[in-house]
Every structure is written in C-alpha cells, then in structure tokens.
Design a protein around this motif. Sequence first.
Motif, PDB file in Angstrom:
ATOM      1  N   HIS A  89       0.835  -1.197   0.000  1.00 32.99           N
ATOM      2  CA  HIS A  89       0.000   0.000   0.000  1.00 32.99           C
ATOM      3  C   HIS A  89       0.875   1.255   0.000  1.00 32.99           C
ATOM      4  CE1 HIS A  89      -3.327   2.696   0.895  1.00 32.99           C
ATOM      5  NE2 HIS A  89      -2.580   3.189   1.885  1.00 32.99           N
ATOM      6  N   THR A  90       1.884   1.283   0.863  1.00 32.68           N
ATOM      7  CA  THR A  90       2.773   2.442   0.955  1.00 32.68           C
ATOM      8  C   THR A  90       3.511   2.659  -0.361  1.00 32.68           C
ATOM      9  OG1 THR A  90       3.058   2.103   3.321  1.00 32.68           O
ATOM     10  CG2 THR A  90       4.729   3.441   2.217  1.00 32.68           C
ATOM     11  N   CYS A  91       3.999   1.586  -0.951  1.00 36.80           N
ATOM     12  CA  CYS A  91       4.711   1.684  -2.221  1.00 36.80           C
ATOM     13  C   CYS A  91       3.780   2.202  -3.321  1.00 36.80           C
ATOM     14  CB  CYS A  91       5.295   0.320  -2.597  1.00 36.80           C
ATOM     15  SG  CYS A  91       6.402   0.389  -4.009  1.00 36.80           S
ATOM     16  N   ALA A  92       2.561   1.698  -3.358  1.00 42.31           N
ATOM     17  CA  ALA A  92       1.590   2.152  -4.362  1.00 42.31           C
ATOM     18  C   ALA A  92       1.301   3.644  -4.192  1.00 42.31           C
ATOM     19  CB  ALA A  92       0.311   1.333  -4.266  1.00 42.31           C
ATOM     20  N   GLU A  93       1.172   4.092  -2.949  1.00 40.08           N
ATOM     21  CA  GLU A  93       0.923   5.514  -2.682  1.00 40.08           C
ATOM     22  C   GLU A  93       2.106   6.362  -3.135  1.00 40.08           C
ATOM     23  OE1 GLU A  93      -1.690   7.488  -1.358  1.00 40.08           O
ATOM     24  OE2 GLU A  93      -2.696   5.680  -2.067  1.00 40.08           O
ATOM     25  N   LEU A  94       3.323   5.909  -2.850  1.00 40.95           N
ATOM     26  CA  LEU A  94       4.507   6.655  -3.269  1.00 40.95           C
ATOM     27  C   LEU A  94       4.599   6.734  -4.790  1.00 40.95           C
ATOM     28  CD1 LEU A  94       7.147   5.319  -0.721  1.00 40.95           C
ATOM     29  CD2 LEU A  94       6.191   7.632  -0.822  1.00 40.95           C
TER      30      LEU A  94
ATOM     31  N   ARG B 179       2.058   6.592  -6.829  1.00 39.79           N
ATOM     32  CA  ARG B 179       0.989   7.489  -7.265  1.00 39.79           C
ATOM     33  C   ARG B 179       1.433   8.941  -7.103  1.00 39.79           C
ATOM     34  NH1 ARG B 179      -2.454  10.565  -5.108  1.00 39.79           N
ATOM     35  NH2 ARG B 179      -2.152   9.873  -2.971  1.00 39.79           N
ATOM     36  N   LYS B 180       2.061   9.253  -5.959  1.00 39.13           N
ATOM     37  CA  LYS B 180       2.538  10.625  -5.724  1.00 39.13           C
ATOM     38  C   LYS B 180       3.649  10.982  -6.693  1.00 39.13           C
ATOM     39  CE  LYS B 180       1.104  10.915  -0.954  1.00 39.13           C
ATOM     40  NZ  LYS B 180       1.457  11.046   0.446  1.00 39.13           N
TER      41      LYS B 180
ATOM     42  N   THR C 251       2.025  11.776  -9.951  1.00 45.80           N
ATOM     43  CA  THR C 251       1.351  13.078  -9.867  1.00 45.80           C
ATOM     44  C   THR C 251       2.370  14.204  -9.946  1.00 45.80           C
ATOM     45  OG1 THR C 251      -0.383  12.112  -8.509  1.00 45.80           O
ATOM     46  CG2 THR C 251      -0.170  14.505  -8.443  1.00 45.80           C
TER      47      THR C 251
END
Length: 153
Positions: free
Chosen positions: A114-119, A121-122, A125
């Motif tokens: 989850h953390t890797c996916a969020e990073l 995504r950021k 962006t």
Amino acid sequence: SASSAGGGFGFIWEYNTELFDESSIRLMAHHLLCLGKAVVRQPTVPLSLLDATPTKERQTVLHDWTASHTPALSACRIDQLILQQAKRTPHQTAVSMRGSPPLTYARLAAAARHTCAELLRKLATTTAANGGGAGTGEPVDDEAHQKHSSFVG
C-alpha cells in the motif's frame, strides 16, 4: 605452572573441573603450543598478531562450519526478504511493540504494498505536474520505475 628443563618447557595445568572438561584444557594447551611455535618462528611480531589456531582447526571453524548453501543476505533486498517470509509464514509475527497488537508478515507485506503504491501514485502526480521526470523536466526512466515498483507486486 611452567618449568624449564633440558632446553624445553613443561607445563602443569590446574583447572576447575566444574568449568572445564579435559578435552577443553587439552585444546587450550595445544593452542598455547601453537602460539609458542609462532613466537619462535616470528619473535618480532606482537602476540596479538600471531595465530594460535592450528591450520586444520582454522579451516574447520572459518570455512567448514560456516559453509552455507543459501544465498548471501547481501544479495537480497529487505523488501524481497519480507515478501519471501510473508509467503512462507503469513500468520507469524513480524513486528511487535509494547501496547500494540502484533503485526503479521501478511499484514506487513500488505502495508508495504500500500505504501509503495501511494509513493508511486505521488511520484506520477509530481512527474505530471512538472512536465516529465520527478521534478526535473526529464522523462521517468522506465527501468528505474520498474525497479522501484517491484515491491508492489
């Protein structure tokens, strides 16, 4: 105690039999003999640099006992090791802290994904907002992106 006679030395070993067995004392005596021989061969070398361990024993301890058929940990990244462990033992405790419920390997791997996916995504962006690669104006290196996103898998 030690004594000299006839151009040589003799030793009497006194030891606590509750702490040491005879084979341990014999091994210590053998090491002392090896150290003595090393001193005679190299009298100018400091004792701390001389080897008191016989060659065969050194080979056994340094190579035979430590030989491993598993890959060196340095060849693996920590995220890979955690994922491998999560596959083998998903319900085993991976992390525990006083006052908090234990975190299993399965939950740790899920949180890391989850953390890797969020990073990622950021990063995407930020990259889009800056017109290219990670704030530099350069395109994102696909190989580097793949390497960093491999943990999401």
